[in-house]
Design a protein around this motif. Structure first.
Motif, short mmCIF file in Angstrom:
data_model
loop_
_atom_site.label_atom_id
_atom_site.label_comp_id
_atom_site.label_asym_id
_atom_site.label_seq_id
_atom_site.Cartn_x
_atom_site.Cartn_y
_atom_site.Cartn_z
N ASN A 126 98.16 56.14 68.91
CA ASN A 126 97.40 54.90 68.78
C ASN A 126 95.97 55.16 68.35
N LEU A 127 95.37 56.22 68.89
CA LEU A 127 94.02 56.56 68.48
C LEU A 127 93.97 56.92 66.99
N THR A 128 94.99 57.64 66.54
CA THR A 128 95.04 58.03 65.13
C THR A 128 95.21 56.81 64.23
N VAL A 129 96.14 55.91 64.61
CA VAL A 129 96.38 54.71 63.81
C VAL A 129 95.15 53.84 63.75
N ALA A 130 94.49 53.62 64.91
CA ALA A 130 93.29 52.79 64.93
C ALA A 130 92.17 53.42 64.11
N GLY A 131 92.02 54.74 64.22
CA GLY A 131 90.99 55.42 63.45
C GLY A 131 91.23 55.30 61.96
N THR A 132 92.50 55.41 61.55
CA THR A 132 92.85 55.25 60.14
C THR A 132 92.56 53.84 59.67
N ALA A 133 92.87 52.83 60.51
CA ALA A 133 92.62 51.43 60.16
C ALA A 133 91.13 51.18 59.98
N ILE A 134 90.32 51.70 60.91
CA ILE A 134 88.87 51.50 60.80
C ILE A 134 88.34 52.13 59.52
N SER A 135 88.83 53.33 59.22
CA SER A 135 88.38 54.01 58.00
C SER A 135 88.78 53.22 56.76
N SER A 136 90.00 52.67 56.75
CA SER A 136 90.47 51.91 55.60
C SER A 136 89.69 50.61 55.42
N LEU A 137 89.39 49.93 56.53
CA LEU A 137 88.72 48.63 56.43
C LEU A 137 87.20 48.75 56.31
N SER A 138 86.67 49.95 56.43
CA SER A 138 85.23 50.12 56.36
C SER A 138 84.67 49.70 55.00
N GLN A 139 85.54 49.63 53.99
CA GLN A 139 85.08 49.19 52.66
C GLN A 139 84.65 47.73 52.67
N TRP A 140 85.03 46.98 53.72
CA TRP A 140 84.63 45.57 53.82
C TRP A 140 83.19 45.41 54.28
N ILE A 141 82.60 46.43 54.89
CA ILE A 141 81.26 46.28 55.44
C ILE A 141 80.27 45.94 54.32
N GLY A 142 79.50 44.88 54.53
CA GLY A 142 78.54 44.42 53.54
C GLY A 142 79.10 43.48 52.50
N GLN A 143 80.43 43.26 52.52
CA GLN A 143 81.06 42.38 51.54
C GLN A 143 81.19 40.95 52.09
N SER A 144 81.23 40.00 51.17
CA SER A 144 81.48 38.61 51.54
C SER A 144 82.98 38.41 51.69
N ILE A 145 83.38 37.80 52.79
CA ILE A 145 84.81 37.57 53.04
C ILE A 145 85.01 36.12 53.47
N SER A 146 86.24 35.66 53.38
CA SER A 146 86.56 34.34 53.91
C SER A 146 87.45 34.51 55.12
N VAL A 147 87.21 33.66 56.13
CA VAL A 147 87.99 33.69 57.37
C VAL A 147 88.88 32.46 57.38
N THR A 148 90.18 32.69 57.56
CA THR A 148 91.17 31.63 57.34
C THR A 148 91.41 30.71 58.52
N ASP A 149 90.76 30.97 59.68
CA ASP A 149 91.06 30.15 60.86
C ASP A 149 90.26 28.85 60.92
N GLY A 150 89.36 28.64 59.94
CA GLY A 150 88.59 27.41 59.92
C GLY A 150 87.42 27.38 60.88
N GLN A 151 87.21 28.47 61.62
CA GLN A 151 86.12 28.52 62.60
C GLN A 151 84.93 29.26 62.00
N PHE A 152 83.72 28.84 62.39
CA PHE A 152 82.52 29.55 61.95
C PHE A 152 81.36 29.16 62.87
N ARG A 153 80.27 29.87 62.71
CA ARG A 153 79.07 29.55 63.50
C ARG A 153 77.98 29.10 62.56
N ALA A 154 77.55 27.86 62.76
CA ALA A 154 76.47 27.31 61.94
C ALA A 154 75.14 27.92 62.36
N THR A 155 74.27 28.15 61.39
CA THR A 155 72.95 28.71 61.67
C THR A 155 71.83 27.83 61.13
#
Length: 226
Positions: free
Chosen positions: A79-108
């Motif tokens: 599990n530690l290996t799988v989670a570490g691999t997932a974090i490494s793979s998704l790290s390319q998202w850091i700093g990118q604009s993304i859309s969240v599909t659940d319709g929830q957000f925090r207004a500022t």
């Protein structure tokens, strides 16, 4: 450039709480069994020793407990290996604009962009922004730009900037077949990818943390068209 978010490769948390409890329980049972078996052998009646069949059964139990502890240790390592691999793979998202599909957000109080649905001739779209209690903050007609996005200016129906709070965005698409309601995809920025006892989460610039599977689109902010 906007691309569909890749399917997250993770399906296992780093280590779930029930699993940790199970390992502690198994270890405790293992130690208790050793103590009881040793005491039983030491104090058995020499003239009436323990039945051989019963002894073999207890040894089998001993082996099963030992194997269970070994399996749990290997599962945790996996599990530690799988989670570490997932974090490494998704790290390319850091700093990118993304859309969240659940319709929830925090207004500022700032403007908020969201994905406009694909429309056919004659369709119209209304965005409804509301509080978790269902109080409507703003209704507005949706007119997508060239990138398929629309914008809420961050103000309520009276033109007052909305104070930081959690809100929801619902899109109502009206056409020949009636009105269909769907959660809106609000754009924000990824600030971090991290592991938790319940799995890998994506930290967002609006202060929320969401599961990777709620990410709809990823916009490569560093890419240039040419």
């Amino acid at each position: 450039m906007i691309i569909e978010a890749p399917a997250p490769i993770l399906s296992s948390p780093i280590a779930s709480k029930p699993k940790g409890d199970a390992i502690a329980t198994a270890t405790g049972d293992f130690d208790t069994f050793l103590t009881l078996l040793t005491a039983q052998l030491r104090n058995q009646d020499p003239l009436s020793p323990m039945d051989g069949t019963e002894f073999v059964a207890q040894l089998a139990t001993f082996s099963s407990v030992e194997q269970l502890i070994g399996v749990n240790d290997r599962v945790d390592a996996l599990n530690l290996t799988v989670a570490g691999t997932a974090i490494s793979s998704l790290s390319q998202w850091i700093g990118q604009s993304i859309s969240v599909t659940d319709g929830q957000f925090r207004a500022t109080g700032a403007a908020v962009q969201f994905v406009a649905p694909d429309l056919t001739a004659g369709d119209s779209v209304e965005a409804v922004i509301a509080t978790p209690e269902g109080r409507i903050v703003r209704r507005l007609a949706v007119f997508p730009d060239n990138n398929g996005l629309a914008t809420w200016d961050g103000r309520d129906g009276e033109g007052i900037a909305v104070a930081p709070q959690n809100l929801s965005l619902t899109l109502k698409v009206t056409g020949d077949n009636g009105t269909i309601e769907t959660p809106g995809e609000v754009l924000t920025t990824v600030t971090a990818i991290r592991g938790t006892p319940d799995g890998v989460v994506v930290d967002l610039a609006d202060g929320r943390a969401v599961a990777p599977e709620t990410i709809g689109r990823v916009q490569n902010n560093t890419a240039t068209d040419g």
